[in-house]
Design an enzyme around this catalytic site. Structure first.
Site, PDB file in Angstrom:
ATOM      1  N   HIS A  33       0.836  -1.208   0.000  1.00 26.56           N
ATOM      2  CA  HIS A  33       0.000   0.000   0.000  1.00 26.56           C
ATOM      3  C   HIS A  33       0.870   1.257   0.000  1.00 26.56           C
ATOM      4  CE1 HIS A  33      -3.933  -1.736   0.109  1.00 26.56           C
ATOM      5  NE2 HIS A  33      -3.732  -2.397   1.247  1.00 26.56           N
ATOM      6  N   GLU A  72      -1.526  -9.385   9.745  1.00 30.65           N
ATOM      7  CA  GLU A  72      -0.546 -10.037   8.865  1.00 30.65           C
ATOM      8  C   GLU A  72       0.852 -10.059   9.475  1.00 30.65           C
ATOM      9  OE1 GLU A  72      -3.492  -8.391   5.723  1.00 30.65           O
ATOM     10  OE2 GLU A  72      -2.926  -7.975   7.790  1.00 30.65           O
ATOM     11  N   ASP A  96      -0.316  -4.754   6.074  1.00 28.85           N
ATOM     12  CA  ASP A  96      -1.399  -5.578   5.550  1.00 28.85           C
ATOM     13  C   ASP A  96      -1.394  -5.647   4.033  1.00 28.85           C
ATOM     14  OD1 ASP A  96      -2.051  -2.779   5.700  1.00 28.85           O
ATOM     15  OD2 ASP A  96      -4.088  -3.277   5.097  1.00 28.85           O
ATOM     16  N   GLU A  97      -2.058  -6.676   3.518  1.00 29.03           N
ATOM     17  CA  GLU A  97      -2.453  -6.826   2.117  1.00 29.03           C
ATOM     18  C   GLU A  97      -1.292  -6.713   1.131  1.00 29.03           C
ATOM     19  OE1 GLU A  97      -7.133  -5.717   2.029  1.00 29.03           O
ATOM     20  OE2 GLU A  97      -5.775  -4.007   1.838  1.00 29.03           O
ATOM     21  N   ASN A  98      -0.194  -7.324   1.472  1.00 28.70           N
ATOM     22  CA  ASN A  98       0.904  -7.458   0.516  1.00 28.70           C
ATOM     23  C   ASN A  98       0.628  -8.675  -0.361  1.00 28.70           C
ATOM     24  OD1 ASN A  98       3.317  -7.621  -0.875  1.00 28.70           O
ATOM     25  ND2 ASN A  98       4.546  -8.164   0.919  1.00 28.70           N
TER      26      ASN A  98
END
Length: 678
Positions: A256, A371, A319-321
């Site tokens: 992000h 995460e 998060d959200e890698n």
């Protein structure tokens, strides 16, 4: 025959709001830990004064002064003889007396408790810290009641303290920027319901929102000109601190980070042209953990940003890698192989382990999304859980401190009742006493993909007050009907603070209708809600940062009261029919049946509302079927198979979305149809 007359719109509102017309003394939110009432009434008049004893500080004097102004505004009583509460205001016989022992510290676990006692002559608030006293003043404002003789504080004895120490609201200002005044009014709302942490999500793929004097390209290249100056940040932090609220910043890494990489592409894993992301969702760009020059950059950046936020915690996201840019890059794959890393999450753990001493060096405690909860991560970090309860409880069982956000995602348009029953420590979790101590509390999360400064209040409030109660009040306070009763009044109190969750609606409807006459639109809007979860932005491709957020789905609000009340009326009628319930149901159905004619007139001058034409027509047809069903029930007349088939076809059609919204009265009308068939 049932009387087939329409109730005037103004009277219809009373059906919905009638339950809210109760003595406000019993409408506290959050509910105190302990409360006893007595018959005494402490009258408020022009002679009302506030005094402070003990060891007060400037913060308490300022909040006591604000209390006087708010009390005056709430009652219309001229309290201007006491302009500001000062050290000289120490008369122990004052109508409102505050006893405080010391200045509270803005830190996790500070004493926020207070005692409040009222008799016919005086209200006394006693607290160890000024933060506790400020909470007591908020409770006292909620206690203001009235009768034929005027306004008064009812007789109560209260002991109150929070169940959880961390009661937060995440406000995302990166996906859509939120001006300082929006942040401030939401801080006022938080203080009113005793929340104590503002978590500011300050950068993402769409923008970096804080001025950096060390790396000025972050605001020059990566913000679209929408960012907080360092003076803005100091102003927000001071405003929050004045209300006993901590401000925790989040600067998300390593994913992000499109905005950061747009300004400093040399730190990217993949060499490409980077520009700010205009869509929302999860993207592949990620920092390169194998680049040794990245860590001095991060140290300088976090050191500068940490200096703006005095709180002990800094959130690093994590998060959200997707891992795709790492797994597709030869030199990063070679690095992973050389270090025995089996997957990209092992590399992210390596990155976090490199980042942790940087955060420690700034004097802060690192926290991140769940995460980062991976083997090998030190236990002096805090895990914020968003993907489910399993990771949350596993983290505390392994000795990590944790915060719950799963179940508190208010951007998903779920009802207050859903969030209200989401307890951080349910019996089903089977936690020991020591493990429960590791649960710091929770945070409501307001991600801003689908909101702007104009609509954000309506997505936060009043539902977040229910979350605030869940994190403050005893677990035994869990009656949903009573929660909604008190939430109605809390919503009005929040509006009085300047929040726009109610006020924004009429201007937006006038804009959409291109007219001062919005009655037909309002009838429709009151029975629809935006699509829930992530369905509104289908495939993350329907909206960009530049899309209009002034459409039907934006004026429609979550957890509509009218459908909820109507559904309860139908359930009550089917369980035990009564002429009064039958009449109310008939009148609502008649309004909805007839409204489409007027809505079509609105459409002539409002093409933007054409996306709601199907909803309006389906509402009319559905209501007509409901009227037929109600008549059959009333006459105890058997329906034929063709009518039932046709009616259920109408029900199915009415479930279709329009304008990214859904009708919320389909289920109760379907119940009527099925009852008629029986």
């Amino acid at each position: 025959m049932i009387r087939k007359s329409i109730l005037l719109f103004g009277l219809m509102v009373l059906v919905v709001m009638g339950d809210a017309q109760v003595n406000n003394a019993f409408s506290l939110m959050p509910v105190p830990s302990q409360l006893e009432t007595n018959s005494k009434k402490c009258r408020i008049n022009e002679g009302t004064r506030v005094a402070v004893k003990g060891h007060p500080d400037a913060r308490l004097f300022a909040e006591a002064s604000r209390f006087v102004r708010r009390l005056s505004n709430k009652t219309g009583i001229f309290l201007d003889k006491q302009g500001f509460v000062a050290a000289s205001d120490s008369n122990e016989h004052a109508l409102v007396l505050i006893n405080v022992q010391r200045q509270g510290n803005l830190k996790l676990g500070e004493d926020e408790s207070y005692n409040l006692a009222t008799n016919e002559n005086q209200v006394v608030i006693t607290a160890n810290t000024d933060i506790g006293a400020i909470h007591g003043l908020e409770t006292l404002l909620q206690l203001v009641s009235s009768d034929e003789n005027g306004y008064y504080f009812p007789g109560v004895t209260i002991f109150d303290e929070p169940r959880f120490a961390w009661r937060g609201l995440l406000l995302d200002v990166a996906l859509h920027f939120m001006p300082v005044d929006v942040v401030k009014r939401n801080l006022d709302g938080m203080a009113a319901v005793k929340m104590n942490v503002l978590h500011m999500h300050l950068c993402n793929d769409q923008g970096f929102r804080v001025e950096s004097k060390v790396f000025p390209r972050l605001q020059k290249v990566a913000s679209d000109g929408q960012y907080y100056t360092q003076e803005d940040i100091k102003e927000i932090v001071a405003y929050a601190g004045q209300r006993g609220i901590r401000v925790v910043p989040e600067f998300v890494v390593p994913a992000h980070t499109t905005a950061i990489l747009t300004a400093y592409p040399e730190f990217a894993s993949v060499k490409r042209d980077y520009t700010l992301q205009r869509y929302f969702g999860v993207f592949n760009p990620v920092m390169d953990p194998t680049n040794e020059k990245l860590y001095p950059f991060l140290e300088k950046l976090y050191t500068e940003m940490a200096s703006l936020f005095p709180d002990a915690y800094v959130h690093i996201g994590g998060d959200e890698n997707t891992g795709k840019d790492w797994e597709s890059t030869p030199h990063i794959k070679s690095f992973m192989q050389a270090h025995g890393m089996k997957n990209y999450m092992a590399l992210q753990t390596y990155f976090n382990q490199r980042l942790l001493p940087i955060i420690r060096k700034t004097g802060k405690i690192m926290m991140g999304w769940d995460e980062i909860f991976q083997p090998g991560v030190p236990k002096d970090i805090v895990i914020q859980s968003w993907r489910g309860n399993e990771a949350f409880y596993n983290s505390v069982k392994q000795g990590y401190k944790a915060i719950l956000s799963y179940g508190y995602y208010i951007d998903l348009i779920q009802p207050a009742s859903y969030h209200y029953v989401n307890d951080p420590t349910p019996d089903s979790a089977r936690l020991t006493g020591e493990q429960k101590k590791l649960i710091l509390g929770g945070e409501a999360t307001m991600w801003s993909e689908m909101v702007t400064a104009e609509t954000v209040d309506s997505r936060i409030w009043p539902r977040t007050a229910a979350i605030a109660e869940r994190l403050w009040s005893p677990a035994t306070v869990n009656n949903i009907d009573d929660m909604y009763r008190r939430l109605n009044i809390t919503s009005l109190n929040l509006e009085a603070l300047g929040l726009q969750h109610i006020a924004y609606k009429q201007p937006m409807m006038r804009q959409l209708a291109n007219s001062y006459d919005t009655k037909a639109l309002e009838v429709l809007v009151n029975v629809i809600e935006p699509l829930k979860i992530y369905e509104r932005n289908q495939g993350d491709t329907m909206y960009t940062v530049f899309s209009p957020f002034t459409k039907l789905a934006d004026v429609a609000t979550p957890d509509q009261e009218l459908p909820r009340v109507f559904n309860k009326q139908v359930d009550s009628f089917l369980a035990k029919p009564s002429p009064e319930l039958e009449k109310n149901i008939w009148e609502w159905l008649t309004v909805w049946k007839n409204n489409d004619v007027q809505f079509k007139i609105v459409l002539r001058n409002a093409p933007v509302l054409r996306e709601g034409a199907g909803l309006s027509e389906n509402l009319s047809l559905l209501a007509s079927a409901g009227l037929d069903a109600l008549q059959h029930i009333h006459d105890k007349q058997k329906v034929n198979a063709d009518w039932l088939k046709q009616s259920l076809t109408i029900v199915a059609a009415a479930r279709q979305q329009g304008g990214r919204c859904e009708l919320q009265v389909v289920d109760p009308i379907e119940k009527l149809i099925k009852q008629a068939a029986e």
